[in-house]
Write a protein that holds these residues in place. Structure first.
Motif, PDB file in Angstrom:
ATOM      1  N   ARG A 186     -43.374  42.540  52.401  1.00 38.76           N
ATOM      2  CA  ARG A 186     -44.878  42.505  52.033  1.00 38.76           C
ATOM      3  C   ARG A 186     -45.352  42.695  50.760  1.00 38.76           C
ATOM      4  O   ARG A 186     -44.745  43.504  49.803  1.00 38.76           O
ATOM      5  CB  ARG A 186     -45.569  43.501  52.977  1.00 38.76           C
ATOM      6  CG  ARG A 186     -45.205  43.329  54.606  1.00 38.76           C
ATOM      7  CD  ARG A 186     -46.036  44.668  55.362  1.00 38.76           C
ATOM      8  NE  ARG A 186     -45.566  45.788  54.748  1.00 38.76           N
ATOM      9  CZ  ARG A 186     -44.460  46.473  55.450  1.00 38.76           C
ATOM     10  NH1 ARG A 186     -43.441  45.719  56.309  1.00 38.76           N
ATOM     11  NH2 ARG A 186     -44.228  47.747  55.229  1.00 38.76           N
ATOM     12  N   SER A 187     -46.343  41.932  50.283  1.00 43.07           N
ATOM     13  CA  SER A 187     -46.838  42.325  49.002  1.00 43.07           C
ATOM     14  C   SER A 187     -47.307  43.574  48.592  1.00 43.07           C
ATOM     15  O   SER A 187     -47.897  44.269  49.415  1.00 43.07           O
ATOM     16  CB  SER A 187     -48.075  41.015  48.839  1.00 43.07           C
ATOM     17  OG  SER A 187     -47.620  39.802  49.334  1.00 43.07           O
ATOM     18  N   VAL A 188     -46.789  43.804  47.462  1.00 44.34           N
ATOM     19  CA  VAL A 188     -47.427  45.131  46.845  1.00 44.34           C
ATOM     20  C   VAL A 188     -48.616  44.868  46.161  1.00 44.34           C
ATOM     21  O   VAL A 188     -48.875  44.107  45.272  1.00 44.34           O
ATOM     22  CB  VAL A 188     -46.436  45.497  45.682  1.00 44.34           C
ATOM     23  CG1 VAL A 188     -47.062  47.000  45.005  1.00 44.34           C
ATOM     24  CG2 VAL A 188     -44.788  45.700  46.226  1.00 44.34           C
ATOM     25  N   SER A 189     -49.898  45.463  46.707  1.00 44.04           N
ATOM     26  CA  SER A 189     -51.050  45.334  46.203  1.00 44.04           C
ATOM     27  C   SER A 189     -51.509  46.339  44.868  1.00 44.04           C
ATOM     28  O   SER A 189     -52.053  45.921  44.040  1.00 44.04           O
ATOM     29  CB  SER A 189     -52.343  45.843  47.449  1.00 44.04           C
ATOM     30  OG  SER A 189     -52.252  46.996  47.822  1.00 44.04           O
ATOM     31  N   TYR A 202     -45.701  42.786  38.096  1.00 40.01           N
ATOM     32  CA  TYR A 202     -45.256  42.140  39.314  1.00 40.01           C
ATOM     33  C   TYR A 202     -44.264  41.154  38.720  1.00 40.01           C
ATOM     34  O   TYR A 202     -44.164  40.290  37.770  1.00 40.01           O
ATOM     35  CB  TYR A 202     -46.475  41.323  40.028  1.00 40.01           C
ATOM     36  CG  TYR A 202     -47.228  42.172  40.452  1.00 40.01           C
ATOM     37  CD1 TYR A 202     -46.959  42.874  41.758  1.00 40.01           C
ATOM     38  CD2 TYR A 202     -48.357  42.409  39.964  1.00 40.01           C
ATOM     39  CE1 TYR A 202     -47.931  43.460  42.282  1.00 40.01           C
ATOM     40  CE2 TYR A 202     -49.857  43.196  40.453  1.00 40.01           C
ATOM     41  CZ  TYR A 202     -49.279  43.744  41.786  1.00 40.01           C
ATOM     42  OH  TYR A 202     -50.082  44.665  42.137  1.00 40.01           O
ATOM     43  N   LEU A 203     -42.887  41.077  39.608  1.00 40.91           N
ATOM     44  CA  LEU A 203     -41.946  40.593  39.143  1.00 40.91           C
ATOM     45  C   LEU A 203     -41.582  39.106  39.919  1.00 40.91           C
ATOM     46  O   LEU A 203     -40.777  38.414  39.267  1.00 40.91           O
ATOM     47  CB  LEU A 203     -40.468  41.106  39.361  1.00 40.91           C
ATOM     48  CG  LEU A 203     -40.553  42.887  38.673  1.00 40.91           C
ATOM     49  CD1 LEU A 203     -39.456  43.416  39.141  1.00 40.91           C
ATOM     50  CD2 LEU A 203     -40.785  42.777  37.292  1.00 40.91           C
ATOM     51  N   ASN A 204     -42.349  38.639  40.682  1.00 43.65           N
ATOM     52  CA  ASN A 204     -42.491  37.384  41.372  1.00 43.65           C
ATOM     53  C   ASN A 204     -43.998  37.117  41.765  1.00 43.65           C
ATOM     54  O   ASN A 204     -44.668  37.825  41.783  1.00 43.65           O
ATOM     55  CB  ASN A 204     -41.300  37.294  42.405  1.00 43.65           C
ATOM     56  CG  ASN A 204     -41.685  38.426  43.619  1.00 43.65           C
ATOM     57  OD1 ASN A 204     -42.794  39.121  43.411  1.00 43.65           O
ATOM     58  ND2 ASN A 204     -40.972  38.325  44.612  1.00 43.65           N
ATOM     59  N   GLN A 205     -43.795  35.682  42.134  1.00 45.81           N
ATOM     60  CA  GLN A 205     -45.136  35.150  42.370  1.00 45.81           C
ATOM     61  C   GLN A 205     -45.759  35.753  43.847  1.00 45.81           C
ATOM     62  O   GLN A 205     -47.031  35.968  43.665  1.00 45.81           O
ATOM     63  CB  GLN A 205     -45.169  33.653  42.512  1.00 45.81           C
ATOM     64  CG  GLN A 205     -46.322  32.774  42.447  1.00 45.81           C
ATOM     65  CD  GLN A 205     -46.347  31.246  42.310  1.00 45.81           C
ATOM     66  OE1 GLN A 205     -45.234  30.779  42.375  1.00 45.81           O
ATOM     67  NE2 GLN A 205     -47.496  30.711  42.150  1.00 45.81           N
ATOM     68  N   ASP A 206     -45.172  36.101  44.804  1.00 46.22           N
ATOM     69  CA  ASP A 206     -45.726  36.397  45.970  1.00 46.22           C
ATOM     70  C   ASP A 206     -46.088  38.036  45.802  1.00 46.22           C
ATOM     71  O   ASP A 206     -46.406  38.596  46.759  1.00 46.22           O
ATOM     72  CB  ASP A 206     -44.969  36.214  47.051  1.00 46.22           C
ATOM     73  CG  ASP A 206     -43.508  36.621  47.103  1.00 46.22           C
ATOM     74  OD1 ASP A 206     -43.338  37.328  46.210  1.00 46.22           O
ATOM     75  OD2 ASP A 206     -42.635  36.167  48.042  1.00 46.22           O
ATOM     76  N   GLN A 207     -45.612  38.737  44.730  1.00 43.79           N
ATOM     77  CA  GLN A 207     -45.926  39.957  44.629  1.00 43.79           C
ATOM     78  C   GLN A 207     -45.209  40.986  45.396  1.00 43.79           C
ATOM     79  O   GLN A 207     -45.759  42.127  45.900  1.00 43.79           O
ATOM     80  CB  GLN A 207     -47.318  40.509  44.473  1.00 43.79           C
ATOM     81  CG  GLN A 207     -48.109  39.628  43.524  1.00 43.79           C
ATOM     82  CD  GLN A 207     -49.537  40.091  43.247  1.00 43.79           C
ATOM     83  OE1 GLN A 207     -50.243  41.016  44.084  1.00 43.79           O
ATOM     84  NE2 GLN A 207     -50.114  39.793  42.028  1.00 43.79           N
ATOM     85  N   THR A 208     -43.984  40.556  46.088  1.00 42.97           N
ATOM     86  CA  THR A 208     -43.212  41.268  46.795  1.00 42.97           C
ATOM     87  C   THR A 208     -42.448  42.319  46.051  1.00 42.97           C
ATOM     88  O   THR A 208     -41.842  43.220  46.550  1.00 42.97           O
ATOM     89  CB  THR A 208     -42.309  40.530  47.735  1.00 42.97           C
ATOM     90  OG1 THR A 208     -41.428  39.839  47.105  1.00 42.97           O
ATOM     91  CG2 THR A 208     -43.182  39.642  48.586  1.00 42.97           C
ATOM     92  N   LYS A 209     -42.340  42.035  44.649  1.00 44.15           N
ATOM     93  CA  LYS A 209     -41.569  43.114  43.891  1.00 44.15           C
ATOM     94  C   LYS A 209     -42.482  43.345  42.648  1.00 44.15           C
ATOM     95  O   LYS A 209     -43.035  42.336  42.115  1.00 44.15           O
ATOM     96  CB  LYS A 209     -40.240  42.255  43.253  1.00 44.15           C
ATOM     97  CG  LYS A 209     -39.147  41.923  44.534  1.00 44.15           C
ATOM     98  CD  LYS A 209     -38.090  41.081  43.858  1.00 44.15           C
ATOM     99  CE  LYS A 209     -37.058  40.570  44.888  1.00 44.15           C
ATOM    100  NZ  LYS A 209     -36.012  40.021  44.273  1.00 44.15           N
ATOM    101  N   ALA A 210     -42.457  44.558  42.385  1.00 41.29           N
ATOM    102  CA  ALA A 210     -43.392  45.015  41.172  1.00 41.29           C
ATOM    103  C   ALA A 210     -42.430  46.363  40.364  1.00 41.29           C
ATOM    104  O   ALA A 210     -41.538  47.040  40.971  1.00 41.29           O
ATOM    105  CB  ALA A 210     -44.522  45.575  41.672  1.00 41.29           C
TER     106      ALA A 210
END
Length: 835
Positions: A186-189, A202-210
């Motif tokens: 899930r995305s990290v808000s 944020y490490l990718n576009q869908d913000q699942t990695k931060a």
């Protein structure tokens, strides 16, 4: 050197140079790798000993040392054997490294770095995995503990306290670098921290990695806490992990392991209702350290003040018809009523008057005696007992005995525990809740205590989940052996974890199903989770290690409760499992010996204790040790007597001779000759302009551990007048005026709390409305319209107010709501009030 902070209180050099921590979070599990760099800058060989805190739920799974180009990886061995190998290695001039869990508690570890030659460096790598707790606002909490409070040893108990070397946080001589990487389906808000961190990347576009890093210049004045928020609420999940190829098939490490994360959903009609029965028992720590500030630098109120405000909210939120009592403890304990009493206006007022007078003035932290008193009181029929425990203590010396007492009474109550401030023992707080079938919360930094406590009250007012069972539906030839302790409590919105060992072969694409069945308010309920049996990728052995840790802790609890009957059998199981899995336990330790080093290291080793940051620790504000001794007893003799009795934690001798004396609300710091009687010394001190309430400042005394009294500042410079009394929070002002029934009365105090005049309130009273109804609607509109951000704190007492309004069959509610909105400048709809 002293000004640079490169020494311990004993004026010894500190060999630890830096600590680097890297955290890898995958969904709700964190892998933590700490690298500690040691260097001997002295002219003789040394042994460095570092006693430090660790999350009690952590599975320590790797320990190694790199000296030059040589890497020495530690093995897990039985603790006595590991210690002997370590001592033998040092005796023969070899380098050795030892990591062991304290016999006292699973949240204290000791790291020994032996035989560092002059000028030599060693890089130590420590790795552990841990689960992250779900908070009231659905954040996941990661905590890197930095503070290890002194352990209070109750009188009459055998001392097993570890030595904790500490210095003020500004003088901690080693640096900390910290970074965390978060990954989830899930995305990290957002990622928040109690410390100053660089902006989240944020490490990718869908913000699942931060990722996030601790900002430069961090001071060791607090634990490092991360709160991780995902965009979607937590969902049930299952992870299957392949076994270790080199491990024996059929063993825990050789077979696949399964981790189930369950988030039960309760029927909405049950969740929207609140029980009107129950016996609510509140047990509050009033030891001296509760006088410390809730915030990191004294910018907020004290812990005891926050606890008083929290008890106010709790008492206002209780339902009519329940029973309650309040206990408080230090070296002794007090209780407001001789036994639990029925909740009504009279008893609530009596309790609140006594709560308002509670101070952090009861000395040490002896929790066992009040718990025994509580359990000695018979339970009230049809009033389920709910125990709330509040403490900021690092830990008491008899933690295991305390937890076993709660466990032995688990059938008659639920226990909800709260750790206040940095250094609160996770072993104690989580142990109480786990064995008591309740829920644990930690309040650190500038957290507000109230919303977390009210969340636990909501849990306590939910019907108890009973008859919990777990049913497995797996393909033919596959079976599951549960490694976790049986589920004894389930709460809405909270995660329940299950670990299992899977035996047998399954076809590709096969699935399994687990069903958790239970009874809630007499209604059979179940939650199902379907999952794939295909092993996940890139998990390492995280699930296996967490499963091993879970089983080890269960066996340790069994061994502790066996009282000698099955000690050897269970102990052998623990040691075998710990060695097989490479996860530490209370009976094992990591040992590494550098057998490739050249010449033996000559000469006796100098021991160097690595200091931890010290919080403002014990007793009255800013570390004053309260003592009760005969007036004519010399000060030094008194201090030594109290120390022998176990009444003081392990502080330096200088601080032990600081006495508390004089009239109420006056704390006198005295530097007197050892043989001067206490009263004469106190009289001399009080004649030195101590006419008002005073607080000891942090730099009024030296922190040597030598035998001299190095108080160098004049007494007038060591004191400052107290801060002006803080105006009470308007929210608490309004709440304090609510009656036990749930209503408010039309009175001048309510007008003042709402920032209005009595004439304002009287003139806007709708013609058809009763005064109590009007006052109650005013309070509700004010809470909904102007304090919506604190809904978690006032929701339960508002529900009680709405129930009271409904019981009145009140006329003119619509007119009251409209008039209240006009008067207060709000736009709250009648439906939003639950009317």
């Amino acid at each position: 050197m002293e000004r640079c902070g490169l020494i311990t209180p004993e004026k010894q050099a500190v060999p630890l140079q830096s600590v680097d921590v890297q955290v890898d979070v995958k969904d709700h599990v964190a892998t933590v790798v700490s690298t500690l760099l040691y260097k001997n800058k002295e002219e003789k060989p040394i042994e460095a000993v570092f006693v430090f805190p660790m999350p009690s739920e952590a599975a320590v799974c790797h320990f190694s040392a790199k000296v030059g180009e040589t890497l020495i990886v530690a093995e897990v061995k039985e603790k006595k054997q590991a210690r002997e190998e370590y001592d033998d290695a040092l005796s023969s001039g070899q380098q050795a490294f030892l990591l062991e869990e304290s016999d006292q508690s699973p949240d204290i570890f000791s790291m020994s770095v032996g035989s560092l030659s002059p000028g030599e460096s060693a890089s130590i790598r420590l790795e552990y995995v841990t689960e992250l707790d779900v908070q009231a606002d659905e954040a996941l909490r990661f905590c890197l503990p930095a503070v290890l409070n002194p352990r209070y040893q109750p009188a009459g108990t055998e001392s097993s306290s570890v030595k904790v070397t500490s210095v003020p946080s500004s003088l901690v001589p080693y640096d900390l670098t910290f970074s965390a990487r978060v990954e989830s389906p899930r995305s990290v808000s957002n990622i928040e921290s109690s410390c100053t961190v660089d902006p989240v990347e944020y490490l990718n576009q869908d913000q699942t990695k931060a990722s996030v890093k601790l900002a430069a210049g961090h001071k060791f004045d607090r634990d490092v806490e991360l709160l991780i928020y995902y965009k979607d609420s937590h969902q049930p999940s299952a992870v299957v992990e392949a076994g270790q190829a080199s491990a024996k098939p059929g063993s825990l490490m050789g077979d696949p392991a399964l981790m189930l994360s369950l988030y039960p959903e309760f029927p909405k009609d049950i969740m929207s209702s609140v029980s009107s029965s129950g016996e609510f028992v509140f047990l509050l720590d009033r030891s001296g350290s509760m006088g410390c500030s809730m915030g990191h630098r004294g910018e907020s109120g004290s812990r005891i003040a926050s606890a008083r405000d929290t008890l106010l909210l709790l008492l206002k939120s209780l339902p009519m018809g329940c029973y309650f009592n309040i206990y408080s403890f230090g070296s002794t304990f007090e209780q407001i009523f001789s036994g639990s009493v029925k909740y009504k206006q009279k008893t609530m007022e009596e309790a609140l008057k006594k709560v308002e007078k509670m101070e952090a003035n009861l000395g040490g932290t002896e929790i066992l005696a009040p718990l025994k008193r509580i359990y000695s009181q018979g339970c009230i029929p049809n009033q389920p007992r709910q125990l709330f425990v509040f403490t900021d203590d690092g830990e008491v010396g008899n933690t295991k005995e305390v937890i076993n007492l709660v466990k032995s009474n688990a059938g008659s109550h639920r226990c909800f525990s709260f750790g206040i401030g940095e250094g609160a023992s996770s072993a104690l707080i989580k142990g109480l809740a786990k064995e008591g079938g309740g829920h644990a919360q930690f309040i650190t930094g500038n957290d507000r205590m109230q919303p977390k406590v009210i969340q636990s009250l909501r849990f306590a007012m939910q019907p108890a989940v009973v008859d919990i069972s777990v049913k497995w539906d797996l393909p033919k030839g596959v079976s599951a052996s549960v490694l976790s302790p049986p589920l004894t409590s389930i709460f809405q919105g909270q995660r329940s974890l299950l670990y299992a060992q899977l035996t047998g072969q399954s076809k590709e694409g096969a699935e399994g199903c687990v069903t958790v069945k239970y009874s809630l308010a007499g209604r059979p309920t179940e939650n199902k989770l379907n999952f794939s049996l295909k092993p996940a990728e890139d998990t390492g052995l995280t699930v296996h290690r967490l499963a091993a840790r879970s089983l080890i802790r269960s066996l340790e609890q069994e061994q502790e409760g066996a009282r000698g009957q099955k000690d050897d059998t269970v102990k052998k199981k623990i040691i075998d499992l710990s060695v097989q899995s490479g996860v530490s336990s209370s009976f094992t330790a990591f040992i590494a010996v550098n057998k490739t080093s050249g010449e033996a290291i000559q000469g006796p080793l100098l021991r160097r204790d690595v200091p931890l940051p010290r919080m403002m620790a014990y007793s009255a504000p800013k570390t004053i040790a309260r003592m009760s001794c005969p007036d004519m007893m010399p000060m030094k003799a008194c201090a030594q007597k109290r120390e022998r009795e176990g009444r003081l934690p392990q502080f330096g001798r200088t601080r032990r001779r600081m006495m508390a004396y004089s009239a109420p609300k006056t704390i006198a710091r005295m530097s007197c000759p050892d043989m001067m009687p206490m009263k004469a010394c106190a009289d001399e001190g009080t004649q030195r302009s101590l006419r008002n309430s005073v607080l000891l400042t942090e730099d009024c005394y030296d922190d040597d551990d030598d035998d001299d009294d190095d108080y160098v500042k004049p007494v007038d410079e060591c004191y400052k007048p107290p801060s002006p009394k803080v105006q009470r929070d308007p929210l608490l002002q309004v709440v304090s005026l609510q009656k036990a029934s749930g209503c408010w009365e039309l009175e001048p105090a309510l007008a003042q709390a709402l920032s209005k005049t009595s004439q304002d309130l009287e003139s806007k009273l709708p013609a058809m409305a009763k005064k109590e109804v009007w006052a109650t609607i005013l309070a509700l509109v004010w809470l909904h319209g102007l304090k919506a951000d604190a809904k978690d704190e006032w929701e339960l007492l508002v529900m009680k107010a709405v129930m009271w309004l409904r019981s009145q069959n009140a006329q003119g509610l619509t007119e009251c709501v409209e008039a209240a909105n006009a008067l207060l400048g709000c736009t709250v709809q009648k439906d939003a009030l639950g009317l």
